[in-house]
Design a protein around this motif. Structure first.
Motif, PDB file in Angstrom:
ATOM      1  N   GLY A 492       0.583  -1.653   0.296  1.00 30.04           N
ATOM      2  CA  GLY A 492      -0.191   0.007   0.000  1.00 30.04           C
ATOM      3  C   GLY A 492       1.259   1.580  -0.343  1.00 30.04           C
ATOM      4  O   GLY A 492       0.499   2.253   0.425  1.00 30.04           O
ATOM      5  N   THR A 493       2.468   1.705  -0.043  1.00 29.72           N
ATOM      6  CA  THR A 493       3.510   2.349  -0.377  1.00 29.72           C
ATOM      7  C   THR A 493       3.258   2.649  -1.301  1.00 29.72           C
ATOM      8  O   THR A 493       3.432   2.064  -2.874  1.00 29.72           O
ATOM      9  N   VAL A 494       3.678   4.214  -2.292  1.00 27.83           N
ATOM     10  CA  VAL A 494       4.344   4.909  -3.497  1.00 27.83           C
ATOM     11  C   VAL A 494       5.593   5.456  -3.142  1.00 27.83           C
ATOM     12  O   VAL A 494       5.444   5.955  -2.700  1.00 27.83           O
ATOM     13  N   LYS A 495       6.798   5.147  -3.779  1.00 29.09           N
ATOM     14  CA  LYS A 495       7.581   5.381  -3.584  1.00 29.09           C
ATOM     15  C   LYS A 495       8.110   6.082  -4.449  1.00 29.09           C
ATOM     16  O   LYS A 495       7.731   5.748  -6.094  1.00 29.09           O
ATOM     17  N   VAL A 496       8.841   7.484  -4.751  1.00 28.73           N
ATOM     18  CA  VAL A 496       8.881   8.310  -5.856  1.00 28.73           C
ATOM     19  C   VAL A 496      10.982   8.048  -5.646  1.00 28.73           C
ATOM     20  O   VAL A 496      11.459   8.610  -4.397  1.00 28.73           O
ATOM     21  N   TRP A 497      10.996   7.321  -6.930  1.00 24.52           N
ATOM     22  CA  TRP A 497      12.900   6.707  -6.661  1.00 24.52           C
ATOM     23  C   TRP A 497      13.585   8.166  -7.662  1.00 24.52           C
ATOM     24  O   TRP A 497      12.442   8.989  -9.339  1.00 24.52           O
ATOM     25  N   GLN A 498      14.479   9.091  -7.238  1.00 25.93           N
ATOM     26  CA  GLN A 498      15.003   9.877  -8.055  1.00 25.93           C
ATOM     27  C   GLN A 498      16.037   8.972  -8.601  1.00 25.93           C
ATOM     28  O   GLN A 498      16.880   8.723  -8.401  1.00 25.93           O
ATOM     29  N   LEU A 499      16.004   8.917 -10.414  1.00 24.76           N
ATOM     30  CA  LEU A 499      17.233   8.059 -10.618  1.00 24.76           C
ATOM     31  C   LEU A 499      17.987   8.944 -10.826  1.00 24.76           C
ATOM     32  O   LEU A 499      17.948   9.999 -11.357  1.00 24.76           O
ATOM     33  N   SER A 500      20.011   8.335 -11.236  1.00 30.42           N
ATOM     34  CA  SER A 500      20.558   9.180 -11.585  1.00 30.42           C
ATOM     35  C   SER A 500      21.209   8.894 -12.655  1.00 30.42           C
ATOM     36  O   SER A 500      20.024   8.501 -13.357  1.00 30.42           O
ATOM     37  N   SER A 501      21.712   9.862 -13.186  1.00 28.90           N
ATOM     38  CA  SER A 501      22.312  10.529 -14.627  1.00 28.90           C
ATOM     39  C   SER A 501      22.780   9.733 -14.828  1.00 28.90           C
ATOM     40  O   SER A 501      22.351   9.459 -16.039  1.00 28.90           O
ATOM     41  N   ASP A 502      23.160   8.285 -14.784  1.00 29.91           N
ATOM     42  CA  ASP A 502      23.609   8.002 -15.755  1.00 29.91           C
ATOM     43  C   ASP A 502      22.087   6.936 -16.438  1.00 29.91           C
ATOM     44  O   ASP A 502      22.409   6.307 -17.832  1.00 29.91           O
ATOM     45  N   PHE A 503      21.231   7.199 -15.962  1.00 30.55           N
ATOM     46  CA  PHE A 503      19.979   6.234 -16.250  1.00 30.55           C
ATOM     47  C   PHE A 503      19.391   7.699 -17.156  1.00 30.55           C
ATOM     48  O   PHE A 503      18.215   7.521 -17.941  1.00 30.55           O
ATOM     49  N   THR A 504      19.283   9.120 -17.253  1.00 27.83           N
ATOM     50  CA  THR A 504      18.880   9.607 -17.949  1.00 27.83           C
ATOM     51  C   THR A 504      19.219  11.045 -19.286  1.00 27.83           C
ATOM     52  O   THR A 504      18.910  11.791 -19.417  1.00 27.83           O
TER      53      THR A 504
END
Length: 523
Positions: A492-504
């Protein structure tokens, strides 16, 4: 009167002697050298001399005559032989122009954009969002969606592990991540829904509209700006309504009305339905398709399907980003199917539909060893007039209960690549919106980030959604803030992940690299 003015003795000027009164107060203070108007005692001052009693002029380190000679030598050193320089430039002119033309025509930096932001080398969890009342009922996050501005995240609560007809109440919750004082356990908006919400989709341009598909087969559209009665449109329970849970909804442009949209719904009853909005708040069936086993094309090299004439349960759908009439669906039988909205063949007669349905399936792809739960078409293509297979624009991903991700070309039934990503179910797969070689998958173990530039065998990063290997059911990239990835789980949780620059950050020729990789796999 005249006599007084004429008599000089009546008025005369006289000077009276002055009277002096000596001040005892002033004399007393004068003795102490104090003034009447001064609040403090007398200030003593003195002149401070410089530390050095003698002064001299500071000159350059060299004597005058030597300085002049140095300047003359320097001037002689910087004299330019302009005639020689001109001769040199004329000799190399052709070679320099040739190299500049080669650089101008080069595609070495195609797709490369300078990023001036700080580089982050790790994947971080920015937010952990939840609604305690839904968690108290052991409800799961079944879907997540970002709104058009990229600042609001919505999640739906329901159950994906309940095979029986579900009638318990569920919720749709939203959080504005840009709001000051964000409370991760107190959503900005909570909508009570009488049936489990299985899927969500924010409108692509209107930030307050969100559509949901219910376990009951209904579709509902909420306006989050209306807190008292947010329901704007709904299908209701009619003969056209799905008879099984709705597992995906998509917003489509209305070709007849520029300012209106249509809704597409996908269900395990085998129907793909397109709904239009009516002014009275109803969603009315405008177009429909049906996946029937008997009408699925038999592909060479594939085992014969043993479904008979039964309807094929559809679990997921993804439209081509470059041909709006082409889409891929995943079905319960383990296959992915390429479909077309322009299919002319009517579906086998299905009772209870107000309009005739069409059979859209054109090609069946090699199956997974279990139901397909998610498909995702590549959002990338090469800028060329001649797109030969397997161009990135023809690629899509699929995942299922066998723990595998298949990389497919839409032009051939066999997968280009089959990755055994997990020993548990894979529930969702999404292609990165900014990097052609990156995708993410949700499994019974967590979130897996894949970078095909690093490895075609194993994930680059695996993220634990919780300490107890909680299954992750849904994923969604933020198209406005592309470093953000939302993941919803069974707890029942939502996590908001900040991706590293390697993936963006896309590297040079990355789309060509994907095309080359696919070609090598085919060979």
């Amino acid at each position: 009167r005249d006599r007084a003015l004429s008599d000089p003795g009546m008025f005369s000027d006289r000077a009276a002697p002055g009277v002096d009164v000596q001040s005892l107060w002033r004399s007393a203070r004068s003795a102490r050298c104090e003034a009447k108007t001064c609040q403090t005692g007398k200030i003593s001052t003195a002149e401070a001399a410089a530390q050095s009693w003698t002064g001299r002029d500071a000159t350059v380190q060299t004597e005058t005559e030597q300085g002049k000679e140095a300047v003359q030598d320097f001037q002689q050193e910087i004299q330019v032989d302009y005639a020689g320089l001109l001769s040199f430039l004329q000799r190399v002119e052709d070679a320099v122009i040739k190299e500049l033309n080669k650089n101008w025509k080069s595609h070495a930096f195609d797709g490369f954009e300078v990023n001036w932001t700080d580089q982050d080398e790790t994947v971080l969890c920015l937010h952990t969002l939840s609604y305690p009342e839904a968690q108290d009922q052991n409800l799961q996050v079944t879907s997540v969606s970002w709104n058009a501005t990229g600042s609001v995240i919505a999640c739906s609560y329901g159950r994906l592990d309940d095979g029986d007809w579900s009638t318990e109440k569920s919720y749709v919750c939203t959080w504005n991540l840009d709001r000051r004082g964000l409370n991760p356990q107190h959503p900005d908006l909570v909508v009570d829904v009488p049936s489990s919400v299985m899927c969500l989709a924010f409108h692509p341009s209107q930030p307050s509209l969100i559509a949901g598909g219910l376990f009951s087969g209904e579709l509902v559209v909420w306006d989050t700006s209306r807190t008292e009665d947010p329901v704007t449109w709904r299908t209701g329970m009619t003969d056209d309504t799905h008879t099984d849970p709705v597992y995906q909804v998509n917003w489509l442009p209305d070709t007849r009305h520029r300012n209106r949209s249509q809704l597409l719904s996908v269900s395990t009853d085998g129907k793909i339905l397109v709904w239009r909005e009516e002014r009275d708040g109803r969603l009315v069936l405008a177009e429909g398709f049906a996946i029937v086993a008997q009408q699925i094309p038999r592909s060479t090299g594939l085992k014969k399907m043993a479904w008979g004439e039964a309807a094929v349960g559809v679990t997921s759908l993804s439209f081509s980003h470059f041909d709006p009439g082409v889409f891929v669906v995943g079905v319960e039988g383990g296959y992915s199917l390429r479909c077309s909205t322009a299919a002319p063949t009517p579906a086998l007669p299905r009772p209870g539909s107000s309009i005739p349905l069409k059979a859209p399936a054109e090609l069946a792809f090699s199956r997974h060893a279990g139901p397909v739960y998610s498909v995702s078409c590549s959002p990338f293509h090469r800028q060329s007039c001649f797109l030969l297979p397997p161009s990135p624009r023809n690629l899509f991903l699929s995942c299922g209960t066998d723990g595998q991700v298949h990389l497919h070309s839409m032009l051939q039934p066999q997968p280009l690549l089959a990755l055994q990503l997990s020993k548990k179910y894979l529930f969702c797969v999404r292609w990165s919106p900014v990097r052609p070689l990156v995708f993410v998958a949700a499994s019974g173990e967590g979130v897996h980030l894949f970078d095909l530039a690093r490895s075609v065998q194993k994930p680059s990063v695996s993220l634990k959604q919780s300490m107890s290997d909680c299954p992750v059911y849904c994923l969604e990239f933020n198209l406005k803030h592309t470093r953000l990835l939302a993941a919803g789980d069974a707890a029942g949780t939502v996590k908001v992940w900040q991706l590293s620059s390697d993936f963006t950050e896309q590297g040079p020729k990355e789309m060509n690299h994907l095309e080359q990789l696919a070609s090598e796999i085919m060979d």
